[in-house]
Structures are given as C-alpha cells and as structure tokens.
Design an enzyme around this catalytic site. Sequence first.
Site, short mmCIF file in Angstrom:
data_model
loop_
_atom_site.label_atom_id
_atom_site.label_comp_id
_atom_site.label_asym_id
_atom_site.label_seq_id
_atom_site.Cartn_x
_atom_site.Cartn_y
_atom_site.Cartn_z
N GLY A 163 -7.47 1.81 2.13
CA GLY A 163 -7.00 0.48 1.40
C GLY A 163 -7.02 -0.64 2.18
O GLY A 163 -7.93 -0.54 3.20
N CYS A 164 -6.22 -1.65 2.06
CA CYS A 164 -6.52 -3.07 2.54
C CYS A 164 -6.39 -3.26 4.03
O CYS A 164 -6.78 -4.07 4.46
CB CYS A 164 -5.89 -3.96 1.73
SG CYS A 164 -6.20 -4.13 0.14
N PHE A 165 -5.81 -2.32 4.61
CA PHE A 165 -5.50 -2.38 6.34
C PHE A 165 -6.56 -2.07 7.07
O PHE A 165 -6.83 -2.20 7.92
CB PHE A 165 -4.33 -1.93 6.55
CG PHE A 165 -4.16 -0.29 6.60
CD1 PHE A 165 -4.95 0.70 7.53
CD2 PHE A 165 -3.56 0.49 5.51
CE1 PHE A 165 -4.98 1.92 7.32
CE2 PHE A 165 -3.52 1.69 5.49
CZ PHE A 165 -4.28 2.50 6.28
N ALA A 166 -7.60 -1.51 6.20
CA ALA A 166 -8.67 -0.67 6.95
C ALA A 166 -9.66 -1.36 7.71
O ALA A 166 -10.36 -0.92 8.65
CB ALA A 166 -9.47 0.72 6.15
N PHE A 373 -3.27 -5.70 6.32
CA PHE A 373 -2.06 -5.07 5.73
C PHE A 373 -2.43 -4.24 4.83
O PHE A 373 -3.61 -4.51 3.68
CB PHE A 373 -1.16 -6.09 4.83
CG PHE A 373 -0.98 -7.40 5.93
CD1 PHE A 373 -0.26 -7.37 7.28
CD2 PHE A 373 -1.63 -8.56 5.61
CE1 PHE A 373 -0.09 -8.24 8.19
CE2 PHE A 373 -1.39 -9.78 6.55
CZ PHE A 373 -0.84 -9.60 7.63
#
Length: 389
Positions: A163-166, A373
């Site tokens: 997801g977006c935190f990666a 995040f």
Amino acid sequence: MVTVEEVRRAQRAKGPATIMAIGTATPSNCVDQSTYPDYYFRITNSEHMTELKEKFKRMCDKSMINKRYMHLTEEILKENPNICEYMAPSLDARQDIVVVEVPKLGKEAAQKAIKEWGQPKSKITHVVFCTTSGVDMPGADYQLTKLLGLRPSVKRLMMYQQGCFAGGTVIRLAKDLAENNKGARVLVVCSEITAVTFRGPSDTHLDSMVGQALFGDRAAAMIIGSDPLPEVERPLFELVSAAQTLLPDSEGAIDGHLREVGLTFHLLKDVPGLISKNIEKSLIEAFQPLGISDWNSIFWIAHPGGPAILDQVELKLSLKPEKLRATRQVLSDYGNMSSACVLFILDEMRKASSKEGLSTTGEGLDWGVLFGFGPGLTVETVVLHSVST
C-alpha cells in the site's frame, strides 16, 4: 584466524546510505481531472446515476489533482467490460494486464536511474521491487531482472500488497542493505498500475469512489548505496535514520482486499485526523537526537494520500505553505501513485532546488523528513540529510 567480529566489520560500509540516482516513468495515456467524471461514468455505463456523478465531480474538483496517467485506455476497458462493473469477477483480466505491465513500467524508471548513476548495471548487487498492483510467481523482481539483463546472482526482494506507505519501506530496507553490505548498490523500484483497483461506481460504497478520483499510474526507481566513489557517484540525499510504527486506534482505517473482483479499498475512519493527531510523536522521536524541534526548519516529503491529509498535517504542525510545495506539486501533476509517490517528490525537490539555484538538494535546507502513510495505519519515517547542489 580471524574473528566473527572482524569479518562483520569488513562486511559493513563505513558511511551512511545515500540516494545516488532517481528515475521515473509514466504510461502514455494522460487523463485530465476536469473531464474525468464524464469519461468515467460513460465508460462504466453509469450515466444514469446522475446524483452519484455529481458527487464524483465534487470529489475530483476537491482533489487538487490536475491530471493523472493511466495504463487503462478506453480501448482496453471496452475489451474487458467486467473491469468496468462495480463488483464483477475480473481478477484474471486484471492480472493479465499488471503481471506484464508493472515490470515493464518499472524497467523504464530503472533504466533512467541507472543512466543517471553512471555505473554499469553489473555493479547492482540488490533489487528491491514494490507494487500493490497484482501478484505473481516468480515475481516482478524476477521479471525486472530479466528485462534489464542483471546478473543472475543479484539478490532480490519482492514486496507485494503493502500500500501507500511502502515508498518509505523500500528506502528503509535499502538503507539497511547498503550499510550492512560493503559495496552494495541497491536498485529500488516502485511500480503501480490501477488496473487492479479500477471499477465502476456504487452509491452504497462511496469510499471506493474516493480511490477512483485519486489514484494514478507511475513507476519510480532509485540507486541506493554507501561510500560513493569520488568523481564517479554523486549522492543526492543521505539516509540518516528510518522507522516504522502503527498508529494507535487506527485498525481498519484503511483496508485493501484482493478478491475475484480485483483489489478493493475501504476507508473506514477519519484517516486525515488520525495521521495529523499522531504525526508529531514520530517527528519528535526522529529529530530529538538531532536537537531539531522546529518543523519549519526542515524540508518535507510527505505521501500525498489526498489533500485533506496534507491540509490537516499543515494545520496541526503550523507548517508554512511552502513546506509541502513539492508534495502538492506531485499530487497535482500525477495524483496518488501509492508507493511511488515519495520517490517522485524526492525527484521533484532535488530538480526544483537545482533549478532555483538553492544551496542544497533539500530546498536549501540541511535536514528533512520523508513520511509514508498507508494501511494499518502504518507510518514510515525517514530522516534525510541533503547535499550541496
């Protein structure tokens, strides 16, 4: 006879990991955000849902996005009508697209990073590939290794479904690899294609439409290594520290589920509020050892999950508007590209800093923070040190 400690010392790099090059790539299909609602409701055969279309228009208007890039063209969608329905079985069709296209887009970005780095690709020792777009075995890391013609002994790590935190995660992992393996040169690639998440609208699941208004396709790549070779390798940023944490009371705030219908996203809580409420704790933990407590004295790379997150973080920390300029610029030009976003912002910042004649790659400042995040809610915090332009 040597000791284990002597062997370990010889294996480790002397200096901190540095970002040595950044490359980016985009699908050719550019979508104008102002006309996207009309296109989206037409291509999904949903024009009869007039009230929902007006809601979606308002979402797009408030998104602060000017344009996005998407692999899915009208032609591809007409050939795969199940992808256009809200909950039709379509995983096979989606997988057929992303398994091929994710590594290809990643290759484009990687080639640009390798070119800027200036060293032969045979000197790449590790590959870290990250995508939330599809799953396969052998993975996109293997496909990229083949596409680039890297050595068969290159050490690979594949990260799926983060997801977006990666974007922050891959930097943290590459930092550890570079600093603990003398001479390591880590190729990091984040490649995202929304073919796994695209679907028609639903008046009972508005959170799904938020994603349709925000997400775009792109790939970004970096070369990360310690102890740059003088006159040969030029660092852009030094990686000082990296941490990951789960925010309290945030379970279920963002969920993603891979099903027959593709990858579905659900926003179940006040994500901007949860992030803005907890972000200062991560900042204090990261910067207290450096004696820094003025958040306007550092440069900022924050994952642009959406304008509401940026607005609330800015308000909570009393940030000056220019602090999130690079982040907002990338959101405007490309939308939310999941894991690739923060890499794009790093690229935007170092280029703008050079163009404007500022003294460092970090907008003329020495220290900076990178935030990722995403689902969990998970927060990645990376402390950066800029270099002279």
